[in-house]
Design a protein around this motif. Structure first.
Motif, PDB file in Angstrom:
ATOM      1  N   ARG A  57       0.824  -1.208   0.000  1.00 53.53           N
ATOM      2  CA  ARG A  57       0.000   0.000   0.000  1.00 53.53           C
ATOM      3  C   ARG A  57       0.862   1.264   0.000  1.00 53.53           C
ATOM      4  NH1 ARG A  57      -5.139  -1.233   0.658  1.00 53.53           N
ATOM      5  NH2 ARG A  57      -5.697   0.933   1.152  1.00 53.53           N
ATOM      6  N   ALA A  58       1.964   1.185  -0.748  1.00 58.86           N
ATOM      7  CA  ALA A  58       2.885   2.314  -0.863  1.00 58.86           C
ATOM      8  C   ALA A  58       3.715   2.145  -2.125  1.00 58.86           C
ATOM      9  CB  ALA A  58       3.791   2.399   0.358  1.00 58.86           C
ATOM     10  N   VAL A  59       4.051   3.256  -2.779  1.00 65.00           N
ATOM     11  CA  VAL A  59       4.844   3.188  -4.014  1.00 65.00           C
ATOM     12  C   VAL A  59       6.335   3.151  -3.718  1.00 65.00           C
ATOM     13  CG1 VAL A  59       3.058   4.334  -5.347  1.00 65.00           C
ATOM     14  CG2 VAL A  59       4.853   5.712  -4.279  1.00 65.00           C
ATOM     15  N   GLU A  60       6.713   3.424  -2.472  1.00 68.70           N
ATOM     16  CA  GLU A  60       8.114   3.414  -2.057  1.00 68.70           C
ATOM     17  C   GLU A  60       8.951   4.269  -3.003  1.00 68.70           C
ATOM     18  OE1 GLU A  60       8.714  -0.898  -1.769  1.00 68.70           O
ATOM     19  OE2 GLU A  60       8.466  -0.694   0.396  1.00 68.70           O
TER      20      GLU A  60
ATOM     21  N   CYS B 296      -3.288   4.359 -12.458  1.00 68.32           N
ATOM     22  CA  CYS B 296      -4.346   4.466 -11.439  1.00 68.32           C
ATOM     23  C   CYS B 296      -3.913   3.816 -10.123  1.00 68.32           C
ATOM     24  CB  CYS B 296      -5.633   3.817 -11.947  1.00 68.32           C
ATOM     25  SG  CYS B 296      -6.498   4.769 -13.214  1.00 68.32           S
ATOM     26  N   ILE B 297      -3.290   2.644 -10.213  1.00 64.77           N
ATOM     27  CA  ILE B 297      -2.797   1.972  -9.011  1.00 64.77           C
ATOM     28  C   ILE B 297      -1.721   2.815  -8.346  1.00 64.77           C
ATOM     29  CG2 ILE B 297      -1.562  -0.057  -8.147  1.00 64.77           C
ATOM     30  CD1 ILE B 297      -2.905  -1.680 -10.380  1.00 64.77           C
TER      31      ILE B 297
ATOM     32  N   PHE C  29      -1.842   4.865  -4.365  1.00 67.80           N
ATOM     33  CA  PHE C  29      -0.960   4.631  -3.227  1.00 67.80           C
ATOM     34  C   PHE C  29       0.195   5.634  -3.130  1.00 67.80           C
ATOM     35  CE2 PHE C  29      -2.884   0.488  -4.199  1.00 67.80           C
ATOM     36  CZ  PHE C  29      -3.467   0.214  -2.968  1.00 67.80           C
ATOM     37  N   ALA C  30       0.159   6.664  -3.975  1.00 65.54           N
ATOM     38  CA  ALA C  30       1.225   7.671  -3.961  1.00 65.54           C
ATOM     39  C   ALA C  30       0.906   8.777  -2.962  1.00 65.54           C
ATOM     40  CB  ALA C  30       1.391   8.265  -5.356  1.00 65.54           C
TER      41      ALA C  30
ATOM     42  N   LEU D 109      -0.683  13.907 -12.136  1.00 72.46           N
ATOM     43  CA  LEU D 109      -1.787  14.608 -12.801  1.00 72.46           C
ATOM     44  C   LEU D 109      -1.278  15.657 -13.784  1.00 72.46           C
ATOM     45  CD1 LEU D 109      -4.348  15.104  -9.878  1.00 72.46           C
ATOM     46  CD2 LEU D 109      -4.545  13.570 -11.858  1.00 72.46           C
ATOM     47  N   SER D 110      -0.228  16.381 -13.411  1.00 73.83           N
ATOM     48  CA  SER D 110       0.299  17.423 -14.300  1.00 73.83           C
ATOM     49  C   SER D 110       0.914  16.827 -15.556  1.00 73.83           C
ATOM     50  CB  SER D 110       1.331  18.277 -13.549  1.00 73.83           C
ATOM     51  OG  SER D 110       2.444  17.493 -13.137  1.00 73.83           O
TER      52      SER D 110
END
Length: 241
Positions: free
Chosen positions: A37-40, A88-89, A93-94, A103-104
């Motif tokens: 549950r984290a992008v690390e 999206c994934i 979790f980011a 998004l930018s």
């Protein structure tokens, strides 16, 4: 006697299968992200870059730009879906700051593709002109993606180890596809990809025996090279030794 068109279709289907496999190669990374549950320290940039690449090739493959490019259109359409899912994934979790960056970049990519599509429809009134404009853009972005393994090849030479060596068959397959019914814009980036793949194999045979044997698993996130006809990718590969 089998026609050239039939052979080209078969080669294109094989290219689709290989490209699909490359699109799925980052799955272990995203399984890790979901579990933790984290992008690390993973970066979203390779997936955003691959998404842009696929969108450009979809524009190239639509009938009103470059007719008879269904295989180019289908695999890159699938690529858009898969890369969008990855993003999206990653977004879910980011941390907030990284979400804003995603998004930018995504907004800039969508705007760019929209401008390209609007420009070729409004300013180019023949298939040849539209193919040339979009094809040149695909060559630029595709060549940049296929050049990404150069840093890995340098690492192989420096470490005398192939544990960091990815293999990309995608370029060779799509090069053959482009030659069966000549398509310069598909040929250039994928021809480069095929040459880099040959160089990687050459380095593999040189340094295979000198690769250190250890029990430590090491992961390296690499840009995805995709498809194409396109470019294929780029997705990330997780290399384990």
């Amino acid at each position: 006697m089998i026609s050239t068109g039939t052979i080209r279709t078969v080669v294109g289907i094989i290219g689709n299968v290989i490209s699909f496999g490359l699109f799925l190669s980052p799955l272990p990374t995203f399984i890790t992200i979901v579990k933790k549950r984290a992008v690390e320290d993973f970066s979203p940039v390779p997936y955003l870059a691959t998404l842009l690449n696929c969108m450009l090739w979809v524009v190239y493959g639509v009938p009103f730009v470059h007719p008879n490019s269904m295989l180019v259109l289908t695999i890159n359409g699938i690529g858009i879906f898969i890369e969008a899912l990855y993003i999206c994934i990653f977004f879910a979790f980011a941390p907030r700051r990284l979400r804003l960056k995603i998004l930018s970049i995504l907004a800039a990519e969508l705007l760019f593709v929209g401008v390209v599509l609007g420009g070729v429809l409004g300013g180019a009134h023949t298939h040849d002109k539209r193919t040339q404009i979009v094809g040149i853009l695909c060559v630029i972005f595709g060549t940049a993606m296929y050049a990404s393994p150069l840093s890995i090849m340098k690492m192989v030479v420096q470490t005398k180890s192939v544990k960091y060596m990815p293999f990309f068959l995608n370029g060779a397959c799509w090069t053959a596809y482009s030659l069966l019914r000549f398509d310069l814009y598909i040929l250039i980036p994928n021809g480069l990809g095929a040459l880099l793949a040959a160089a990687q194999l050459f380095l593999y045979f040189i340094y295979y025996r000198t690769t250190p044997k250890d029990d430590t698993k090491q992961n390296l996130e690499l840009p995805q090279i995709v498809p194409t006809n396109a470019p294929e990718p780029l997705s990330s590969l997780t290399i384990e030794k």
